[in-house]
Scaffold this motif. Structure first.
Motif, mmCIF file in Angstrom:
data_model
loop_
_atom_site.group_PDB
_atom_site.id
_atom_site.type_symbol
_atom_site.label_atom_id
_atom_site.label_comp_id
_atom_site.label_asym_id
_atom_site.label_seq_id
_atom_site.Cartn_x
_atom_site.Cartn_y
_atom_site.Cartn_z
ATOM 1 N N PHE A 254 43.928 42.444 28.940
ATOM 2 C CA PHE A 254 43.383 43.322 29.978
ATOM 3 C C PHE A 254 41.906 43.007 30.120
ATOM 4 O O PHE A 254 41.131 43.185 29.185
ATOM 5 C CB PHE A 254 43.576 44.793 29.602
ATOM 6 C CG PHE A 254 45.021 45.194 29.454
ATOM 7 C CD1 PHE A 254 45.742 45.622 30.555
ATOM 8 C CD2 PHE A 254 45.659 45.118 28.215
ATOM 9 C CE1 PHE A 254 47.070 45.990 30.436
ATOM 10 C CE2 PHE A 254 46.982 45.482 28.081
ATOM 11 C CZ PHE A 254 47.700 45.910 29.193
ATOM 12 N N GLY A 255 41.534 42.509 31.307
ATOM 13 C CA GLY A 255 40.160 42.081 31.503
ATOM 14 C C GLY A 255 39.495 42.732 32.693
ATOM 15 O O GLY A 255 39.661 43.927 32.953
ATOM 16 N N VAL A 256 38.781 41.906 33.450
ATOM 17 C CA VAL A 256 37.938 42.423 34.514
ATOM 18 C C VAL A 256 38.763 43.039 35.652
ATOM 19 O O VAL A 256 38.327 43.993 36.304
ATOM 20 C CB VAL A 256 37.023 41.305 35.037
ATOM 21 C CG1 VAL A 256 37.821 40.238 35.784
ATOM 22 C CG2 VAL A 256 35.934 41.866 35.931
ATOM 23 N N HIS A 257 39.980 42.550 35.873
ATOM 24 C CA HIS A 257 40.802 43.113 36.940
ATOM 25 C C HIS A 257 41.273 44.523 36.574
ATOM 26 O O HIS A 257 41.336 45.414 37.437
ATOM 27 C CB HIS A 257 41.999 42.205 37.222
ATOM 28 C CG HIS A 257 41.610 40.832 37.664
ATOM 29 N ND1 HIS A 257 41.463 39.792 36.784
ATOM 30 C CD2 HIS A 257 41.297 40.340 38.886
ATOM 31 C CE1 HIS A 257 41.097 38.702 37.450
ATOM 32 N NE2 HIS A 257 40.987 39.013 38.724
ATOM 33 N N THR A 258 41.578 44.740 35.305
ATOM 34 C CA THR A 258 41.932 46.088 34.856
ATOM 35 C C THR A 258 40.726 47.006 34.926
ATOM 36 O O THR A 258 40.846 48.203 35.213
ATOM 37 C CB THR A 258 42.473 46.045 33.422
ATOM 38 O OG1 THR A 258 43.512 45.072 33.328
ATOM 39 C CG2 THR A 258 43.027 47.399 33.011
ATOM 40 N N LEU A 259 39.540 46.456 34.697
ATOM 41 C CA LEU A 259 38.314 47.239 34.820
ATOM 42 C C LEU A 259 38.129 47.736 36.257
ATOM 43 O O LEU A 259 37.640 48.845 36.485
ATOM 44 C CB LEU A 259 37.107 46.406 34.381
ATOM 45 C CG LEU A 259 35.745 47.106 34.431
ATOM 46 C CD1 LEU A 259 35.737 48.334 33.523
ATOM 47 C CD2 LEU A 259 34.639 46.135 34.037
ATOM 48 N N LEU A 260 38.516 46.918 37.216
ATOM 49 C CA LEU A 260 38.465 47.356 38.613
ATOM 50 C C LEU A 260 39.358 48.572 38.856
ATOM 51 O O LEU A 260 38.973 49.516 39.564
ATOM 52 C CB LEU A 260 38.889 46.208 39.537
ATOM 53 C CG LEU A 260 37.825 45.178 39.908
ATOM 54 C CD1 LEU A 260 38.471 44.005 40.643
ATOM 55 C CD2 LEU A 260 36.734 45.808 40.759
ATOM 56 N N VAL A 261 40.545 48.549 38.262
ATOM 57 C CA VAL A 261 41.457 49.689 38.395
ATOM 58 C C VAL A 261 40.851 50.922 37.732
ATOM 59 O O VAL A 261 40.925 52.044 38.271
ATOM 60 C CB VAL A 261 42.825 49.348 37.789
ATOM 61 C CG1 VAL A 261 43.751 50.564 37.844
ATOM 62 C CG2 VAL A 261 43.463 48.170 38.510
ATOM 63 N N ALA A 262 40.231 50.742 36.568
ATOM 64 C CA ALA A 262 39.588 51.874 35.895
ATOM 65 C C ALA A 262 38.458 52.448 36.742
ATOM 66 O O ALA A 262 38.272 53.668 36.827
ATOM 67 C CB ALA A 262 39.070 51.427 34.527
ATOM 68 N N ALA A 263 37.688 51.564 37.378
ATOM 69 C CA ALA A 263 36.610 52.026 38.254
ATOM 70 C C ALA A 263 37.160 52.828 39.418
ATOM 71 O O ALA A 263 36.597 53.858 39.819
ATOM 72 C CB ALA A 263 35.814 50.829 38.762
ATOM 73 N N LEU A 264 38.275 52.368 39.972
ATOM 74 C CA LEU A 264 38.911 53.103 41.062
ATOM 75 C C LEU A 264 39.356 54.487 40.598
ATOM 76 O O LEU A 264 39.213 55.482 41.337
ATOM 77 C CB LEU A 264 40.108 52.306 41.578
ATOM 78 C CG LEU A 264 40.882 52.930 42.747
ATOM 79 C CD1 LEU A 264 39.995 53.050 43.970
ATOM 80 C CD2 LEU A 264 42.121 52.094 43.061
ATOM 81 N N CYS A 265 39.884 54.581 39.372
ATOM 82 C CA CYS A 265 40.292 55.883 38.834
ATOM 83 C C CYS A 265 39.104 56.823 38.702
ATOM 84 O O CYS A 265 39.207 58.021 38.996
ATOM 85 C CB CYS A 265 40.966 55.690 37.472
ATOM 86 S SG CYS A 265 42.603 54.939 37.546
#
Length: 395
Positions: A254-265
């Protein structure tokens, strides 16, 4: 009884209600709230001695609201004029009302539903689901939210300021009675197939959605707050881990793309919580939901100035992180941003900027709702010359 073209069954309902009043020795009346019948229902009711009032605005709730306003009795028992409820046996309702209950609901599931009286999707899906949501959202003891036969104290229900005009009126009565801490009780009642040859006025999906929509709109906690808190918590926990670097779980990275999802949350959660605060303030201020001491104290702490300060600090932090990202980009001669560390910082910066901007706008919107509306404006005050002239005239 609300009435819209009930000529086939109205006489039976009126006669049953009158027989109950006579048998029990109650001084009462049978009131028909007509919603624009064109089949002679009014004449039938009047010929049997019932009082007929006209509800000009169309809708189940509008007809009931007109009838309640026109009723003369201390207690009111309402029920559909389709002969599905037994108006001749209302003793359990009267016993509870005389015992001090403000609202007495019928429970068809406890009293018995005759074969063919209720469609299967109402009996096993619609009513149980909506009643469960009503108990969950508002902590009411009622297990049959949509029973059309109910009794209540006229004064207590009139003070609730019921507003809806459609089928959701039934839910509004239970919800507002519960929120206002009225004495709400339930008694078993029976339901049999109605005596009409035409289709009922109720439309399953349309009116089911109207009930669900009402329950959600009257509960900002479940509509906005709880989902918002969950999203914000997930975004912060996951984001905090991924800001340090990639996380490997079971061979999955889980890297930067998952971080994008976390930011959206985080962004969605913050906005949802802001909507919960704004919605609760609006609903309580304009009388849709009773005021809450806990919520009012919370709002006293969330002043416009404090929220703006926090929003500005978030945005300044985001600008700082964005500046660092631009500096890193410049170091690479503004080429492709392949460094995951730089991308993580840019995502953090954008999240802080967007969240800060959301908070700022939400704080202003919440404060706009809080502007006094019942105080006289300065422009409404009489001019000094006018006051002097009035005093002179009196002298």
């Amino acid at each position: 009884m609300p009435c819209l073209n009930e000529a086939e069954t109205l006489a039976t309902c009126v006669e049953k209600a009158q027989s109950f009043l006579k048998r029990s020795g109650i001084a009462g009346e049978v009131l028909i709230s007509d919603n624009g019948s064109t089949d002679g229902s009014q004449a039938i009711a009047e010929s049997l001695g019932a009082r007929v009032v006209s509800a000009d605005q169309r809708g189940y709730g509008a007809a009931l609201g007109t009838g309640i306003a026109q009723a003369r009795g201390r207690f009111v028992i309402m029920g559909d004029a389709d002969d599905s409820y037994d108006f001749a046996n209302l003793d359990a309702y009267m016993a509870q009302l005389r015992d001090g209950a403000d609202l007495v609901m019928g429970n068809r599931f406890a009293g018995g539903i005759a074969p063919g009286a209720m469609p299967w999707h109402h009996r096993y899906i619609g009513n149980p689901v909506l009643s469960f949501l009503g108990r969950l959202f508002f902590r009411t003891p009622i297990r049959d939210f949509h029973c059309g036969l109910r009794g209540f104290s006229r004064d207590a229900i009139s003070n609730l300021n019921l507003r809806t005009t459609g089928m959701e009126f039934a839910s509004e009565m239970v919800v507002k009675a519960t929120l206002s801490q009225l004495d709400v009780r339930e008694v078993p009642t029976t339901l049999k197939p109605d005596g009409r040859s035409r289709r009922p006025h109720l439309r399953s999906f349309r009116d089911g959605w109207r009930h669900l929509r009402f329950l959600l709109l009257f509960s900002p906690r479940w509509l906005f707050l709880y989902p918002g808190v969950a999203l914000l918590w997930i975004g912060l926990v996951v984001g905090a881990q991924l800001l340090r670097g990639p996380v490997v779980i079971g061979g999955v990275t889980f890297g930067v793309h998952t971080l994008l999802v976390a930011a959206l949350c985080v962004i969605m959660g913050t906005q949802s919580i802001a909507f919960a605060i704004i919605g609760r303030r609006f609903a309580s201020r304009y009388g849709f939901i009773p005021r809450s001491g806990v919520y009012d104290r919370l709002l006293e702490g969330l002043t416009l100035e404090r929220l703006l300060l926090f929003a500005v600090l978030l945005m300044l932090g985001g600008m700082g992180a964005m500046g660092w990202g631009l500096w890193e980009w410049a170091r690479r001669d503004f080429g492709p941003l392949t460094s995951s560390a730089t991308l993580r910082m840019v995502i953090l910066a954008m999240t802080a900027l967007v969240t800060g901007f959301q908070l700022m706008m939400s704080a202003f919107m919440s404060s706009m709702i809080n502007i006094p509306i019942y105080e006289r404006r300065l422009a409404d005050q009489p001019a000094p010359d006018d006051q002097f002239r009035r005093r002179s005239d009196r002298a």
